[in-house]
Write a protein that holds these residues in place. Structure first.
Motif, short mmCIF file in Angstrom:
data_model
loop_
_atom_site.label_atom_id
_atom_site.label_comp_id
_atom_site.label_asym_id
_atom_site.label_seq_id
_atom_site.Cartn_x
_atom_site.Cartn_y
_atom_site.Cartn_z
N THR A 18 0.83 -1.20 0.00
CA THR A 18 0.00 0.00 0.00
C THR A 18 0.87 1.26 0.00
O THR A 18 0.54 2.25 -0.67
CB THR A 18 -0.93 0.00 1.23
N ALA A 21 2.25 1.72 -3.64
CA ALA A 21 1.19 2.06 -4.59
C ALA A 21 0.58 3.43 -4.31
O ALA A 21 0.05 4.08 -5.22
CB ALA A 21 0.10 0.99 -4.56
N GLY A 22 0.67 3.87 -3.05
CA GLY A 22 0.04 5.12 -2.67
C GLY A 22 0.89 6.35 -2.80
O GLY A 22 0.42 7.46 -2.52
N SER A 27 6.27 5.93 -8.62
CA SER A 27 5.73 5.36 -9.86
C SER A 27 6.74 4.50 -10.59
O SER A 27 6.37 3.51 -11.24
CB SER A 27 5.22 6.47 -10.78
N MET A 30 6.49 0.98 -9.21
CA MET A 30 5.33 0.24 -9.72
C MET A 30 5.53 -0.14 -11.18
O MET A 30 5.14 -1.23 -11.62
CB MET A 30 4.06 1.08 -9.55
N THR A 36 -0.14 -1.69 -11.07
CA THR A 36 -0.78 -0.39 -10.89
C THR A 36 -1.50 -0.26 -9.57
O THR A 36 -1.92 0.83 -9.19
CB THR A 36 -1.79 -0.13 -12.03
N ASP A 37 -1.65 -1.37 -8.83
CA ASP A 37 -2.43 -1.36 -7.60
C ASP A 37 -1.74 -2.22 -6.53
O ASP A 37 -1.06 -3.20 -6.86
CB ASP A 37 -3.83 -1.89 -7.86
N ALA A 38 -1.95 -1.85 -5.28
CA ALA A 38 -1.33 -2.58 -4.17
C ALA A 38 -1.74 -4.04 -4.14
O ALA A 38 -0.97 -4.91 -3.70
CB ALA A 38 -1.69 -1.91 -2.85
N SER A 39 -2.94 -4.34 -4.61
CA SER A 39 -3.42 -5.72 -4.58
C SER A 39 -2.65 -6.63 -5.52
O SER A 39 -2.71 -7.86 -5.38
CB SER A 39 -4.91 -5.76 -4.95
N GLU A 40 -1.89 -6.05 -6.43
CA GLU A 40 -1.14 -6.84 -7.42
C GLU A 40 0.24 -7.23 -6.94
O GLU A 40 0.93 -8.02 -7.59
CB GLU A 40 -1.02 -6.06 -8.72
N ASN A 59 5.51 -8.92 -8.18
CA ASN A 59 4.20 -8.92 -8.82
C ASN A 59 3.59 -10.32 -8.66
O ASN A 59 4.18 -11.31 -9.08
CB ASN A 59 4.34 -8.56 -10.30
#
Length: 430
Positions: A18, A21-22, A27, A30, A36-40, A59
């Motif tokens: 998080t 990604a936040g 960037s 990432m 592109t998202d923390a869940s990945e 990833n």
């Protein structure tokens, strides 16, 4: 400007995705992860160092895409919160990696992101078969270009940060900036140049086997006087930007040619050039003396021991050659040291180079001796020796190291060729 400790937040495997990604300025991280998202993404802690947290972030859908994230802790990790440590060391590590990448791009990982507030850095993941060099040497891996690669790294970085490249005003500006990493310098002064020669609670050694050896260090006046002079060099000689901790645990390496990467320069500062070269020589010698403790049926330990000593020579020759090549290049030798208006002829420079390298070797072997002693009786040891299970065997290997170290320190003026160092290492066998 440094931020207050209240702004700092220690990350974990749960919070790190998080965090990355936040932050918009992360960037590049990432992008390197292809996410592109923390869940990945997911994080796994893998650090076992004395000072920091280290994570591998990958990833989930493309595990080959990884980065390393390193965060400084506000204390010495191997001791605990009772020994506070500046978070600013991470900032200086980031600045050092940036400078070293410019000087020697092939052997320094890329930095993707740095947060000064959180003392956190994301950098290039160096994949297998690269491993920490110390672990590879314990496994008796023969690296075809490791020693020459580190010699090139030292030759380039130590030249580029020095008065051979810089004019006095530029050098003074660099010294002023890097002097702010004083807390890390103070730690070096304490654990390398002071505590091993006195009674100190941080010290530890193989006891009772080395009890008498430790007492001899404390009572050896000639040794203590020599170390005091080396400590003064460390404190007062601002020759160039040093890595400050370039041992075999600060190098990642592969058996593939030229796959050698220098990491962890959080002790970086302006100091005596020979400190870095001596540090690396010391850690090769520490592995050399550990070899009898890692003997296995079927291993030709004498052959590997000889190979390690050969790497001392290869390292030094690569360092010296790289340094001199830059010295001879008018586009690189732009600083005040031996400036060309005063030394216009090729012969002038050959004479100066011979004297310079002789003095650098002499100081390098003495600093090497200090590093060897502190790794045997000080607070921070090396796995090469500590992993030897039999205490009697380990003590014999360590005593060999102490005998080499004492000669290197007390008789530093006798060494005019790197081969003489190798002969001392062989001759001190007990």
């Amino acid at each position: 400007m440094p931020h207050s400790p209240e702004d700092y937040h220690e990350v974990s495997t749960v919070t790190l995705p998080t965090f990355l990604a936040g932050h918009e300025d992360a960037s590049d991280v990432m992008e390197a992860l292809g996410a592109t998202d923390a869940s990945e993404i997911e994080a796994v802690e893998m650090g076992d160092g004395n000072l920091n947290l280290v994570f591998i972030v990958s990833n989930k859908n493309n595990p080959d895409k990884k980065v390393i994230v390193k965060q400084a802790l506000p204390y010495v990790r191997c001791v605990g919160e009772s020994w506070p440590m500046t978070l600013e060391r991470a900032y200086f590590e980031y600045k050092a990696l940036t400078a070293f990448k410019k000087a020697c791009a092939n052997h320094v990982p890329k930095v993707y992101y740095f947060s000064r507030i959180n003392a956190l850095m994301a950098m290039q993941y160096i994949p297998p078969p690269n491993i920490i060099l110390r672990k590879g040497l314990i496994q008796k891996i023969r690296y075809p270009t490791m020693a020459s690669d580190i010699g090139v790294f030292c030759g380039k970085t130590l030249f580029q940060g020095s008065g051979f490249k810089l004019q006095p005003k530029q050098l003074r500006e660099q010294v002023e900036f890097w002097s702010k990493n004083s807390e890390m310098c103070a730690l070096t002064e304490q654990v390398i140049f002071t505590e091993p020669y006195i009674e100190a609670s941080n010290n530890r050694w193989t006891s009772p086997q080395l009890d008498d050896d430790k007492k001899e260090l404390e009572n050896d006046q000639t040794l203590r006087l020599a170390v005091a002079k080396l400590k003064n060099k460390f404190v007062t000689e601002t020759q160039t930007l040093l890595h400050g901790d370039i041992h075999t645990g600060s190098v990642m390496c592969s058996p593939e040619p030229s796959q050698t990467f220098v990491i962890d320069p959080e002790f970086a500062f302006y100091g005596p050039l020979a400190f870095d070269t001596g540090f690396f020589i010391a850690n090769l010698l520490l592995n050399y003396v550990s070899q009898p403790g890692h003997a296995n049926d079927g291993d030709d330990d004498d052959t590997y021991s000889d190979w390690i000593l050969e790497q001392v020579k290869v390292f030094w020759q690569a360092f010296a050659a790289t340094f001199v090549v830059q010295w001879n290049d008018v586009s690189q030798h732009t600083g005040y040291r031996y400036q060309r208006t005063m030394f216009p002829s090729t012969n002038d420079h050959k004479v100066a180079q011979k004297e310079w390298m002789a003095n650098t070797l002499s100081d390098s072997v003495a600093f090497a001796g200090c590093e060897m002693i502190r790794r045997i009786v000080g607070i921070a040891h090396v796995e090469d020796l500590d992993s030897i299970a039999d205490a009697d065997v380990r003590a014999k290997c360590e005593r060999h190291g102490l005998e080499i170290a004492k000669v290197l320190i007390k008789e530093q003026g006798r060494f005019s060729k790197i081969e003489e160092v190798i002969e001392v290492a062989k001759g001190c066998q007990l």
